[in-house]
Design a protein around this motif. Structure first.
Motif, short mmCIF file in Angstrom:
data_model
loop_
_atom_site.label_atom_id
_atom_site.label_comp_id
_atom_site.label_asym_id
_atom_site.label_seq_id
_atom_site.Cartn_x
_atom_site.Cartn_y
_atom_site.Cartn_z
N LYS A 142 7.73 106.50 137.22
CA LYS A 142 6.57 105.73 136.17
C LYS A 142 7.15 104.89 135.35
CE LYS A 142 2.17 107.17 134.43
NZ LYS A 142 1.33 108.23 134.05
N GLN A 143 8.25 105.80 134.40
CA GLN A 143 8.83 104.91 133.50
C GLN A 143 9.57 103.64 134.02
OE1 GLN A 143 11.69 108.05 132.02
NE2 GLN A 143 10.24 108.77 130.50
N THR A 144 10.13 103.90 135.38
CA THR A 144 10.95 102.67 135.87
C THR A 144 9.67 101.62 135.96
OG1 THR A 144 12.61 103.96 136.92
CG2 THR A 144 12.25 101.76 137.60
N LYS A 145 8.71 102.00 136.81
CA LYS A 145 7.70 100.91 136.98
C LYS A 145 7.31 100.28 135.64
CE LYS A 145 5.96 102.85 141.28
NZ LYS A 145 5.05 103.67 141.78
N ASN A 146 6.92 101.02 134.51
CA ASN A 146 6.74 100.58 133.36
C ASN A 146 7.45 99.63 132.79
OD1 ASN A 146 4.00 102.04 133.35
ND2 ASN A 146 4.90 103.74 131.91
N LYS A 147 8.70 99.99 133.06
CA LYS A 147 9.87 99.07 132.53
C LYS A 147 9.97 97.49 133.16
CE LYS A 147 13.16 101.96 130.18
NZ LYS A 147 14.54 102.71 130.42
N GLN A 148 9.82 97.75 134.47
CA GLN A 148 9.71 96.72 135.37
C GLN A 148 8.65 95.62 135.09
OE1 GLN A 148 9.66 98.46 139.42
NE2 GLN A 148 11.82 98.50 139.60
N LYS A 149 7.21 96.37 134.77
CA LYS A 149 6.00 95.62 134.32
C LYS A 149 6.15 94.80 132.96
CE LYS A 149 2.36 98.39 136.44
NZ LYS A 149 1.45 99.26 136.25
N GLN A 150 6.97 95.65 132.17
CA GLN A 150 7.33 95.05 130.78
C GLN A 150 8.34 93.76 131.07
OE1 GLN A 150 8.48 98.30 128.39
NE2 GLN A 150 6.73 98.84 128.00
N ASN A 151 9.27 93.99 131.82
CA ASN A 151 10.35 92.99 132.21
C ASN A 151 9.44 91.81 132.70
OD1 ASN A 151 12.39 94.57 130.95
ND2 ASN A 151 13.12 95.27 132.83
#
Length: 195
Positions: A142-151
């Motif tokens: 979930k954290q990785t997905k959130n980071k990808q979305k932010q990026n």
């Protein structure tokens, strides 16, 4: 020999013991349902402490509570310990019912202790570890997905601002081209008119 031995007979001591059993049976024993029900806060505390122990990372956790006999007896009642088939009565003295399970001198003396031990089974430990790993894996995912979305948002914002600036440059260069082309048109029409 104690000097008290000459004051009280063996029968007297048994009678005193039976009298104490009657008193505490009706005060703190199974005679009334409310006795067991009133231990609910104690059980709530015990269950919450068991949960604390289960969630603790420490190898050894000890929780010690201290109380009087009047707390332990209702607790034992709620656990269903030392329960006779029928209520203890004064008329039981001198009968076969004189022998009963609720014997305060044995179950609730000054040094009475109740111990609860929480054991952890290997299968439960493996299952719990697996659940914890799955939770951690989901959390990381979930954290990785959130980071990808932010990026991606940052990248889109950056791209759109670059597009805006390049489209501005294109607009300005196209307007320059338009203006130079109009100048060419005007100069060529001037040439045509002079000839």
């Amino acid at each position: 020999d104690s000097p008290w031995c000459s004051v009280f007979s063996e029968e007297d001591l048994k009678l005193f013991e039976f009298q104490a059993d009657l008193k505490y049976y009706y005060n703190d024993g199974a005679a009334y349902n409310v006795t067991a029900k009133m231990t609910q806060p104690l059980f709530a505390d015990i269950f919450s402490k068991i949960e604390e122990v289960k969630s603790s990372q420490e190898a050894n956790v000890s929780i010690l509570n201290f109380a009087h006999s009047e707390t332990l007896q209702p607790f034992m009642t709620a656990l269903g310990l030392y329960r006779d088939q029928t209520d203890l009565l004064a008329s039981d003295w001198g009968t076969s019912r004189q022998q009963h399970k609720w014997q305060v001198s044995r179950i609730a003396s000054f040094a009475t202790n109740v111990g609860l031990v929480v054991f952890e089974c290997e299968a439960e430990m493996k299952g719990q570890r697996q659940k914890n790993k799955q939770k951690q894996s989901k959390k990381k995912s979930k954290q990785t997905k959130n980071k990808q979305k932010q990026n991606k948002k940052r990248s889109n914002t950056k791209d759109s601002s670059e597009e805006d600036s390049s489209s501005s440059e294109e607009d300005s260069s196209s307007s320059e081209e338009d203006s130079s082309s109009s100048e060419e048109d005007s100069s060529s029409s001037e040439e045509d008119s002079s000839s």
